[in-house]
Write an enzyme that holds these catalytic residues in place. Structure first.
Site, mmCIF file in Angstrom:
data_model
loop_
_atom_site.group_PDB
_atom_site.id
_atom_site.type_symbol
_atom_site.label_atom_id
_atom_site.label_comp_id
_atom_site.label_asym_id
_atom_site.label_seq_id
_atom_site.Cartn_x
_atom_site.Cartn_y
_atom_site.Cartn_z
ATOM 1 N N MET A 30 57.395 70.279 34.324
ATOM 2 C CA MET A 30 56.765 71.301 34.651
ATOM 3 C C MET A 30 55.790 71.530 33.527
ATOM 4 O O MET A 30 55.761 72.555 32.738
ATOM 5 C CB MET A 30 57.816 72.531 34.685
ATOM 6 C CG MET A 30 58.590 72.363 36.030
ATOM 7 S SD MET A 30 60.113 73.382 35.956
ATOM 8 C CE MET A 30 61.167 72.441 34.928
ATOM 9 N N SER A 74 71.658 70.874 35.218
ATOM 10 C CA SER A 74 70.640 70.983 34.373
ATOM 11 C C SER A 74 70.989 71.732 33.073
ATOM 12 O O SER A 74 71.393 72.619 33.013
ATOM 13 C CB SER A 74 69.452 71.902 35.238
ATOM 14 O OG SER A 74 68.642 72.556 34.220
ATOM 15 N N MET A 120 59.355 72.275 30.208
ATOM 16 C CA MET A 120 58.213 73.434 30.515
ATOM 17 C C MET A 120 57.330 73.732 29.555
ATOM 18 O O MET A 120 57.743 73.747 28.229
ATOM 19 C CB MET A 120 59.190 74.884 30.724
ATOM 20 C CG MET A 120 59.971 74.650 31.876
ATOM 21 S SD MET A 120 60.845 76.333 32.074
ATOM 22 C CE MET A 120 62.103 75.833 33.284
ATOM 23 N N ASP A 134 64.862 69.837 32.290
ATOM 24 C CA ASP A 134 63.315 70.706 32.729
ATOM 25 C C ASP A 134 62.617 70.830 31.514
ATOM 26 O O ASP A 134 62.902 71.468 30.725
ATOM 27 C CB ASP A 134 63.868 72.107 33.217
ATOM 28 C CG ASP A 134 64.749 71.923 34.328
ATOM 29 O OD1 ASP A 134 64.106 71.322 35.476
ATOM 30 O OD2 ASP A 134 65.886 72.420 34.720
ATOM 31 N N MET A 151 61.117 72.504 45.183
ATOM 32 C CA MET A 151 61.731 73.599 44.569
ATOM 33 C C MET A 151 62.252 74.350 45.300
ATOM 34 O O MET A 151 61.532 74.980 46.427
ATOM 35 C CB MET A 151 60.352 74.058 43.535
ATOM 36 C CG MET A 151 60.220 72.905 42.280
ATOM 37 S SD MET A 151 61.606 72.489 41.314
ATOM 38 C CE MET A 151 62.161 74.354 40.838
ATOM 39 N N ASP A 161 66.385 71.921 43.732
ATOM 40 C CA ASP A 161 66.406 72.545 42.249
ATOM 41 C C ASP A 161 66.005 73.915 42.375
ATOM 42 O O ASP A 161 64.920 74.412 42.669
ATOM 43 C CB ASP A 161 65.285 71.733 41.378
ATOM 44 C CG ASP A 161 65.356 72.026 39.811
ATOM 45 O OD1 ASP A 161 66.277 72.871 39.644
ATOM 46 O OD2 ASP A 161 64.624 71.352 39.373
ATOM 47 N N HIS A 175 62.215 66.350 34.820
ATOM 48 C CA HIS A 175 61.414 67.232 35.647
ATOM 49 C C HIS A 175 60.194 67.792 34.795
ATOM 50 O O HIS A 175 60.579 68.785 33.983
ATOM 51 C CB HIS A 175 62.218 68.095 36.311
ATOM 52 C CG HIS A 175 61.661 69.289 37.328
ATOM 53 N ND1 HIS A 175 62.098 70.530 37.538
ATOM 54 C CD2 HIS A 175 60.053 69.143 37.798
ATOM 55 C CE1 HIS A 175 61.391 71.196 38.181
ATOM 56 N NE2 HIS A 175 60.221 70.314 38.262
ATOM 57 N N HIS A 197 69.905 66.523 34.530
ATOM 58 C CA HIS A 197 68.471 67.110 34.812
ATOM 59 C C HIS A 197 67.838 67.649 33.550
ATOM 60 O O HIS A 197 68.344 68.533 33.045
ATOM 61 C CB HIS A 197 68.444 67.827 36.222
ATOM 62 C CG HIS A 197 67.259 68.328 36.468
ATOM 63 N ND1 HIS A 197 66.636 67.637 37.368
ATOM 64 C CD2 HIS A 197 66.437 69.467 36.572
ATOM 65 C CE1 HIS A 197 65.455 68.233 37.803
ATOM 66 N NE2 HIS A 197 65.507 69.476 37.154
HETATM 67 C C1 DX5 Z 1 63.829 76.073 37.550
HETATM 68 C C2 DX5 Z 1 64.402 74.670 36.984
HETATM 69 C C3 DX5 Z 1 65.766 74.477 37.379
HETATM 70 C C4 DX5 Z 1 66.546 75.380 36.937
HETATM 71 C C5 DX5 Z 1 67.710 75.601 37.944
HETATM 72 O O1 DX5 Z 1 62.573 76.105 36.794
HETATM 73 O O2 DX5 Z 1 63.745 73.665 37.238
HETATM 74 O O3 DX5 Z 1 66.158 72.991 37.109
HETATM 75 O O4 DX5 Z 1 67.266 74.850 35.771
HETATM 76 O O5 DX5 Z 1 68.610 76.485 37.377
HETATM 77 P P1 DX5 Z 1 69.685 77.175 38.333
HETATM 78 O O6 DX5 Z 1 70.641 76.236 38.898
HETATM 79 O O7 DX5 Z 1 70.160 78.259 37.337
HETATM 80 O O8 DX5 Z 1 68.942 77.820 39.391
HETATM 81 ZN ZN ZN Z 2 64.229 71.303 37.387
#
Ligand code: DX5
Ligand code: ZN
Length: 220
Positions: free
Chosen positions: A72, A12, A41, A39, A141, A180, A70, A37
């Protein structure tokens, strides 16, 4: 579609150095990553803001690897076209978001991309079961989404991974099971033992002294 029992390692970029993002993407690829990956947000669905479709377009030219996106975000249905246009290779949306889940999943597939459905640690597996025959990936998750570097929530999430794995196999379905949050060389084995095959890891890979070594360890 790749075999749903093959282990896939997906760093990620949330934990990477965004000041040199192109280099960081290539570093993951050169270190043996399978997917990248991303993320996304929105500061509404989760308590943090990361990046949007323009960032996806910016990283796209730096790798041929699958961009596992992903979302969010509260309204994945509204922003879907922008992410498809930006060059995502797969898109995962949350069951808790405000949209017609079945319709969003089918729109992703209509665009020619595999679709994923994610659920938060507090959401029961029952919420996603009705969509099992419409997904290419289930994202369980393993932390409350929003931030990297949190601890793996084994007790709350592993029973769901196991149940999803058993149901999938019993019904002859073929979706990946992705985890994740808090994945490292130790927790990856716990997740795999319960049936997960796609391992997302930010901190444990990007902050490792040697990413190649860290990915190799996570794969074996
Ligand atoms: C959480 C994200 C993850 C995050 C994982 O909100 O969706 O993908 O980046 O990070 P680590 O591996 O640091 O927990
Ligand atoms: Zn993620």
């Amino acid at each position: 579609m790749s075999d749903c029992n093959t282990r896939i390692i997906a760093p990620s970029v949330l934990a990477s150095d965004w000041g040199k993002i192109g280099k960081e993407i290539r570093r993951a690829e050169d270190s043996g990553a399978d997917w990248i990956h991303l993320d996304v947000m929105d500061g509404h669905f989760v308590e943090n803001i990361s990046f949007g479709p323009q960032f996806v377009s910016a990283v796209r030219p730096h790798t041929g690897l699958t961009l596992d996106t992903h979302l969010m975000i509260t309204r994945p249905d509204k922003y879907l076209p922008m992410f498809i246009e930006a060059g995502c290779d797969r898109i995962t949306v949350h069951v808790e978001a405000e949209h017609d889940v079945a319709e969003t999943l089918s729109r992703i597939r209509e665009a020619g991309l595999p679709c994923g459905l994610a659920l938060n640690p507090a959401t029961p597996l029952d919420e996603v079961k009705p969509f099992f025959d419409q997904i290419d990936l289930l994202l369980v998750m393993t932390v409350v989404p929003g931030f990297g570097g949190q601890s793996f929530m084994e007790d709350e999430t592993m029973p769901k991974v196991e149940e999803a794995f058993e149901l999938r196999n019993a019904e002859g379905l073929e979706f990946h099971i992705e985890v994740d949050g808090g994945i490292d060389h130790r927790t990856v084995e716990i997740a795999a033992a319960h049936g997960a095959n796609v391992m997302v890891a930010g901190t444990s890979l990007y902050k490792a002294p040697n990413m190649t070594e860290a990915i190799r360890t996570m794969r074996s």
